[in-house]
Design an enzyme around this catalytic site. Structure first.
Site, PDB file in Angstrom:
ATOM      1  N   GLU A  71      -5.926 -10.894  -1.685  1.00 54.75           N
ATOM      2  CA  GLU A  71      -6.797 -10.712  -0.515  1.00 54.75           C
ATOM      3  C   GLU A  71      -8.260 -10.644  -0.928  1.00 54.75           C
ATOM      4  OE1 GLU A  71      -5.483  -7.431   1.944  1.00 54.75           O
ATOM      5  OE2 GLU A  71      -3.364  -7.900   1.650  1.00 54.75           O
ATOM      6  N   GLU A  81       0.788  -1.243   0.000  1.00 49.30           N
ATOM      7  CA  GLU A  81       0.000   0.000   0.000  1.00 49.30           C
ATOM      8  C   GLU A  81       0.818   1.291   0.000  1.00 49.30           C
ATOM      9  OE1 GLU A  81      -2.751  -0.455   3.285  1.00 49.30           O
ATOM     10  OE2 GLU A  81      -3.792  -2.107   2.318  1.00 49.30           O
TER      11      GLU A  81
HETATM   12  C1  XIL Z   1      -6.420  -6.789   8.040  1.00 44.02           C
HETATM   13  C2  XIL Z   1      -6.735  -8.003   8.894  1.00 44.02           C
HETATM   14  O1  XIL Z   1      -7.581  -8.852   8.168  1.00 44.02           O
HETATM   15  C3  XIL Z   1      -7.373  -7.566  10.184  1.00 44.02           C
HETATM   16  O2  XIL Z   1      -7.520  -8.673  11.065  1.00 44.02           O
HETATM   17  C4  XIL Z   1      -6.534  -6.496  10.873  1.00 44.02           C
HETATM   18  O3  XIL Z   1      -7.207  -6.009  12.016  1.00 44.02           O
HETATM   19  C5  XIL Z   1      -6.268  -5.345   9.922  1.00 44.02           C
HETATM   20  O4  XIL Z   1      -5.660  -5.846   8.746  1.00 44.02           O
HETATM   21  N1  XIL Z   1      -4.993  -4.936   3.509  1.00 44.02           N
HETATM   22  C6  XIL Z   1      -3.993  -5.771   3.958  1.00 44.02           C
HETATM   23  C7  XIL Z   1      -4.251  -6.686   5.087  1.00 44.02           C
HETATM   24  O5  XIL Z   1      -2.919  -5.824   3.341  1.00 44.02           O
HETATM   25  O6  XIL Z   1      -3.118  -6.890   5.874  1.00 44.02           O
HETATM   26  C8  XIL Z   1      -5.392  -6.202   5.960  1.00 44.02           C
HETATM   27  O7  XIL Z   1      -5.674  -7.205   6.908  1.00 44.02           O
HETATM   28  C9  XIL Z   1      -6.595  -5.894   5.100  1.00 44.02           C
HETATM   29  C10 XIL Z   1      -6.293  -4.793   4.114  1.00 44.02           C
END
Ligand code: XIL
Length: 346
Positions: A239, A134
């Protein structure tokens, strides 16, 4: 086919993000399900800076070690997530006690120690790393993170070079959200081109793929797959999940300030997902996987951000305490209509 991973074995890996509690509780039914349907895993939180290190900088390896042991036990492809990110990392990494930024050299040293120790520990075990997460902001400029403010864009170049030095065989990814949409896609391509020009070792682009039930349109996702592949990079969906709740990102101006407040109308499916919506979700998953199959020559992996709806982060993001339905397995860990649509494509 009898499972997702066997259905798609000629096409791409099928992954899931696993929380530390899934690994530690090791519910036999859930473990069987994971081993049956998935051949790749990503740690949902336990390898992030703020999770794997204590406030004083010392390391806490237990959850990450258990994750890797789980992957080895079930012979799964494993992705490390994530080495350098602005979130889930304490300010004390970047600032002195007086609140001022530490020097460039001091931060570089911390980054080097972090990547060398973490990627070094799991060298040869993890197959890929989300090296930087990010770095491009919603305004399409470089995110003004502490990393960026202290080191400039060079923080990315340095992170990838360090990861490559430590684990030369690991597949190195840049990972970001909304890059399957116009705007952030182009900004990301420009950034990657600048870094590639400098010879930065990067092998893949991670499209997080946190999508809405209607957006982005499939054609937008397709454009990103094609454009990212043109950079000479492998494409990963890292994701994937589909938010079925009313979006709070496009609210009318008058409501913007209340965006993150819980309101019952922002949580309409607490008693279950209506059939119509269930079907819509299934069709959305089907359309996406059709697209992935069309471009299977460019795609290495499709990872879901979780296994079942009860444990999805989208129950708590961007508003806490909602009931969301973003994944392929329901709250009882049963496969949903979306699961069968994806399975039956093959
Ligand atoms: C999220 C997790 O799923 C949660 O449990 C945590 O509280 C916050 O992070 N982008 C990403 C992930 O790269 O690491 C994030 O994961 C979701 C958004």
């Amino acid at each position: 086919a009898t499972s997702l991973k066997t259905a798609y074995q000629q096409d791409f890996l099928i992954g899931a993000a696993l929380s530390a509690s899934i690994i530690n509780q090791a519910d036999p039914q859930l473990v069987t399900l994971i081993a049956r349907d998935f051949n790749s895993i990503t740690p949902e939180n336990c390898m992030k800076w703020g999770e794997i290190r204590n406030a004083d900088g010392s390391w806490k390896w237990a959850d990450a070690d258990a994750f890797v042991a789980f992957g080895e036990q079930h012979n799964l492809h494993m992705v490390g997530h994530t080495l350098v990110w602005h979130s889930q990392i304490p300010d004390s990494v970047f600032k002195n006690k007086d609140g001022n930024y530490i020097s460039k050299t001091a931060l570089q040293k911390k980054m080097q120690e972090h990547i060398t120790t973490l990627a070094g520990r799991y060298k040869g075990k993890l197959h890929a790393w989300d090296v930087v997460n990010e770095a491009v902001d919603d305004n399409l400029k470089m995110r003004e993170s502490h990393w960026y403010k202290i080191l400039g864009e060079d923080f990315i170049y340095q992170a990838f070079n360090l990861a490559h030095e430590v684990d030369p065989k690991a597949h190195l990814l840049y990972n970001d959200y909304n890059i399957e949409r116009t705007g952030k896609r182009e900004a990301t391509i420009e950034m990657i081109k600048r870094l590639q020009k400098r010879g930065m070792p990067i092998h893949g682009l991670g499209i997080q793929g946190h999508m809405g039930i209607d957006t982005p349109p499939i054609a937008e996702v397709e454009k990103s797959i094609i454009e990212f592949a043109k950079l000479g990079l492998r494409v990963h969906f890292t994701e994937l999940d589909i938010d079925v709740l009313p979006s709070v990102w496009e609210l009318p101006v008058a409501e913007i300030s209340t965006r993150f407040e819980y309101k019952p109308e922002r949580d309409p499916y607490t008693k279950g997902l209506p059939q119509e919506m269930q079907d819509k979700l299934a069709r959305r998953y089907e359309d996406l996987f059709k697209l992935f199959l069309k471009h299977a020559d460019k795609i290495d992996r499709v990872t879901l951000w979780g296994v079942s709806d009860d444990a999805s982060w989208l129950n708590d993001f961007p508003i806490r305490g909602r009931t969301n339905y973003p994944l392929l397995f329901d709250r009882q860990h049963e496969p949903k209509p979306a699961y069968f649509r994806v399975l039956d494509l093959k």
